[in-house]
Scaffold this motif. Structure first.
Motif, PDB file in Angstrom:
ATOM      1  N   ASP A 225       0.840  -1.058   0.034  1.00 13.88           N
ATOM      2  CA  ASP A 225       0.061   0.034  -0.088  1.00 13.88           C
ATOM      3  C   ASP A 225       0.907   1.224   0.124  1.00 13.88           C
ATOM      4  OD1 ASP A 225      -1.926   1.804   0.245  1.00 13.88           O
ATOM      5  OD2 ASP A 225      -1.910   1.608   2.489  1.00 13.88           O
ATOM      6  N   ARG A 245      -7.348   3.681  -6.147  1.00 16.90           N
ATOM      7  CA  ARG A 245      -7.732   2.732  -4.977  1.00 16.90           C
ATOM      8  C   ARG A 245      -7.890   1.314  -5.765  1.00 16.90           C
ATOM      9  NH1 ARG A 245     -12.529   0.414  -2.983  1.00 16.90           N
ATOM     10  NH2 ARG A 245     -13.650   1.341  -4.585  1.00 16.90           N
ATOM     11  N   PRO A 247      -9.354  -2.153  -4.565  1.00 21.90           N
ATOM     12  CA  PRO A 247     -10.131  -2.771  -3.674  1.00 21.90           C
ATOM     13  C   PRO A 247      -9.579  -3.974  -3.047  1.00 21.90           C
ATOM     14  CG  PRO A 247     -11.616  -2.176  -5.298  1.00 21.90           C
ATOM     15  CD  PRO A 247     -10.138  -2.037  -5.916  1.00 21.90           C
ATOM     16  N   ALA A 248      -9.850  -4.361  -1.918  1.00 18.15           N
ATOM     17  CA  ALA A 248      -9.431  -5.578  -1.433  1.00 18.15           C
ATOM     18  C   ALA A 248      -9.576  -6.866  -2.223  1.00 18.15           C
ATOM     19  CB  ALA A 248      -9.960  -5.990   0.019  1.00 18.15           C
ATOM     20  N   ASN A 258      -6.155  -6.942   1.556  1.00 14.25           N
ATOM     21  CA  ASN A 258      -6.740  -5.641   1.983  1.00 14.25           C
ATOM     22  C   ASN A 258      -6.741  -4.605   0.693  1.00 14.25           C
ATOM     23  OD1 ASN A 258      -6.920  -6.427   4.883  1.00 14.25           O
ATOM     24  ND2 ASN A 258      -4.928  -6.241   4.815  1.00 14.25           N
ATOM     25  N   GLU A 259      -7.443  -3.404   1.117  1.00 14.30           N
ATOM     26  CA  GLU A 259      -7.422  -2.345   0.169  1.00 14.30           C
ATOM     27  C   GLU A 259      -6.160  -1.807   0.161  1.00 14.30           C
ATOM     28  OE1 GLU A 259     -10.760   0.754  -0.094  1.00 14.30           O
ATOM     29  OE2 GLU A 259      -8.964   1.793   0.746  1.00 14.30           O
TER      30      GLU A 259
END
Length: 343
Positions: A225, A245, A247-248, A258-259
């Motif tokens: 991330d 973004r 997404p997970a 996880n995102e």
């Protein structure tokens, strides 16, 4: 007498036909214009987009004609736009804009401020990947070998800025090269992590792509991330770090549970500010009028809708070409911040 009259009529008719043909040729020469599209390497997504645009221009414009010119890559496209500003438009990217203005290219080749936005095009979405499941965060890269872009490339300052923002730039060993080189070095155990692109169709359709798929033939790949707020801060400071973004589970339900936030070095249709305003207006018209018709050329053609065509890498109206802005204004099309559409 009748024969002489017929001869005179025939001569006059031929003369009128010749005059008409000459007049039409002169009108053609006076009215038709030509634009070249710098496309990058043959087979690259942006080269395919250049071909699509050229096809649409030649099919749909009464007065504009175009041809695609291959170059060594996106930077080669920008070079042609810069050095032959009244002849070329092309596919370029966010990092080229900022690095020509005040970054590595400005220092090594002289600053260039003339590059302007016409319309959105491709994605170059990426994050840091690793084989090591113990590396959970960018901070965990301290003491590791990290692969970043080539020395002198426009994306390398973005990679280094991300590491610096996370407080680890001075704590890692940098290894330089392209994305293919990063894939090979990670696979061979020469680095612990690498910045890596993956497939992204707006707004949120993600696939691993060829590089990550090949890496997975050895062992599972984990995705880090990059943090949206850090990426936005860096974008404000002049880096090409538009946050995306993910997404997970979008890339892998097991290794990306996880995102995460990745970033996009956005590819767009651009032109120099000196390019004929009428030409850019016509190009913008054709791009907008062919919205929804680009997917047969490339999967990322799904970007070419009126949701995303006017979406900029950074919402700066002054960075829009006057010809494009005129078309958008006349048709009440609002320019958008792409980051807001990908959150």
């Amino acid at each position: 007498m009748r024969s002489r009259t017929l001869v005179i009529v025939l001569v006059v008719s031929i003369a009128l036909l010749i005059c008409g043909a000459v007049h039409n040729q002169l009108c053609w020469s006076a009215e038709k214009k030509q634009v070249k599209i710098a496309g990058g390497r043959v087979g690259d997504p942006w080269y395919v987009f250049a071909q699509a645009l050229s096809y649409f221009i030649n099919k749909r414009s009464d007065w504009l004609r175009s041809e695609v010119v291959a170059t060594p890559g996106i930077t080669g496209n920008s070079e042609l736009i810069k050095t032959r500003p009244k002849e070329y438009i092309g596919l370029t990217c966010f990092s080229n804009v900022v690095q020509w203005r005040h970054g590595i290219f400005a220092k090594t080749r002289g600053p260039y401020y003339g590059l302007r936005f016409i319309a959105n095009a491709n994605s170059m979405t990426q994050t840091i990947v690793t084989y090591d499941p113990k590396i959970k965060s960018v901070r965990d890269l301290a003491g590791k070998k990290v692969h970043v872009g080539r020395k002198g490339a426009t994306n390398t300052p973005d990679h280094e800025a991300i590491l610096k923002e996370w407080g680890v730039l001075d704590k890692v060993t940098l290894v330089h090269g392209g994305y293919g080189g990063g894939k090979a070095k990670l696979r061979d155990g020469l680095v612990d992590a690498t910045f890596m692109i993956f497939d992204h169709i707006y707004p949120a359709n993600f696939k691993k792509g060829a590089f990550i798929t090949e890496l997975e033939t050895k062992k599972p790949v984990y995705f880090l991330d990059l943090d949206r707020e850090k990426l936005l801060k860096l974008r404000k400071e002049g880096f090409a770090t538009l946050p995306v973004r993910v997404p997970a589970g979008a890339l892998d339900p097991k290794t990306q549970p996880n995102e995460i936030w990745a970033y996009n070095d956005v590819v767009f249709f651009g032109a120099d500010e000196q390019m004929d305003e009428d030409i850019v207006y016509e190009v913008t018209r054709i791009i907008c009028e062919t919205a929804g018709q680009w997917t047969k050329w490339h999967p990322q053609g799904a970007h070419m809708t009126m949701d995303f065509i006017p979406a900029m890498f950074l919402l700066e109206p002054a960075w829009v070409h006057p010809g494009a802005k005129k078309y958008y204004d006349e048709h009440h099309i609002q320019l958008k911040d792409l980051a807001e559409l990908l959150r």
